[in-house]
Write an enzyme that holds these catalytic residues in place. Sequence first.
Site, short mmCIF file in Angstrom:
data_model
loop_
_atom_site.label_atom_id
_atom_site.label_comp_id
_atom_site.label_asym_id
_atom_site.label_seq_id
_atom_site.Cartn_x
_atom_site.Cartn_y
_atom_site.Cartn_z
CB CYS A 135 -0.91 0.02 1.23
SG CYS A 135 -2.11 1.37 1.16
CB CYS A 140 -4.08 3.60 7.83
SG CYS A 140 -4.57 4.31 6.25
CB CYS A 148 -3.16 -0.74 8.19
SG CYS A 148 -3.30 -1.85 6.79
S1 SF4 Z 1 -5.87 0.79 5.89
FE1 SF4 Z 1 -3.97 -0.25 5.23
S2 SF4 Z 1 -4.41 -0.94 3.15
FE2 SF4 Z 1 -5.96 0.60 3.66
S3 SF4 Z 1 -5.13 2.54 2.88
FE3 SF4 Z 1 -4.50 2.36 5.00
S4 SF4 Z 1 -2.46 1.40 4.95
FE4 SF4 Z 1 -3.44 1.07 2.98
#
Ligand code: SF4
Length: 354
Positions: A76, A80, A83
């Site tokens: 990604c 986040c 995540c």
């Molecule tokens: S939650 Fe995880 S997979 Fe989704 S955008 Fe954020 S970092 Fe990327």
Amino acid sequence: MLLGVLDHLPLALARAVLAALRGRLSALCWGLTPLVLPLLSWRRRSGPDTPAAPRENKDETVPTPTSVNYHFTRQCNYKCGFCFHTAKTSFVLPLEEAKRGLAMLKEAGMEKINFSGGEPFLQDRGEFVGQLVQFCKEELKLPSVSIVSNGSLIRERWFKKYGEYLDILAISCDSFNEEVNVLIGRGQGRKNHVENLHKLRQWCRDYAVAFKINSVINRFNVEEDMNEQIKALNPVRWKVFQCLIIEGENSGEDALREADKFVISDEDFEQFLERHKDISCLVPESNQKMRDSYLILDEYMRFLNCRNGRKEPSKSILDVGVEAAVKFSGFDEKMFLKRGGKYVWSKADMILDW
Ligand code: SF4
């Protein structure tokens, strides 16, 4: 027989009998309409290619993989903090192998596929997910094909090429305040996540794709009032998740994230829902609802069992078949139905405002 009887009646009398019968038949048809229409709509939703009859030799204790979430990549471009599907590998199946697995799932009863990640548009600049979307709609004829993305890498040319094969595009957005997005980790440099969301919303209108929003409610956005912005964007569905801890993904020693500081209580989550109770498309998902009610397929096409608070993989469906693998998925079909997992998920059945 009726025509035989009419042969023996004078013409005027026969006409009167026919007129009376026509009136009765017409009334009967209108009376049956409420019964017949749902049946027709169900038939259309099922589609001619959806398996209608139970498959021979199917073990009835094994859940049917009606709706599958295929996380084909863990990579990604965002970071986040909460995540729960992190970049633990960079593996992605070759396209033809992924298609083979998807055809096996269709054979086992899959009606809806959702492509997720990581970020699905990262692989081959969106071509990989585009090819899979087209394959699932055009060749497998699945009633519903959707993608969950952070939206940052989607270009209009992708909609031009693949938009017609996609039913739903869900974009993750946790805040309409750019500073909060940066705090959460959803942001990259000069790009504005919220501006991008509006652009994507317009493309969904232009290319007839149903637009959905996913938000993870956490410590940083739990006080926010999102009513106006959500109403303006007018998604078909707004999924609101309570931030979830998964051992080995966003918690614990071997995890790539530490999500503990993002966690909110059930009461906090309820307050957020209460503040947004007037939004009719809001679909809440507490931690309790989320557990065991999703069929998650990882990058190797292994089902991930989250029952013990961490993701334990089955064998790959490509090696042992769908039925043998899904037995170990921990998937609870009743929970799936209880959380409203089955809904109008084909754009052919939606009334959309394009
Ligand atoms: S939650 Fe995880 S997979 Fe989704 S955008 Fe954020 S970092 Fe990327």
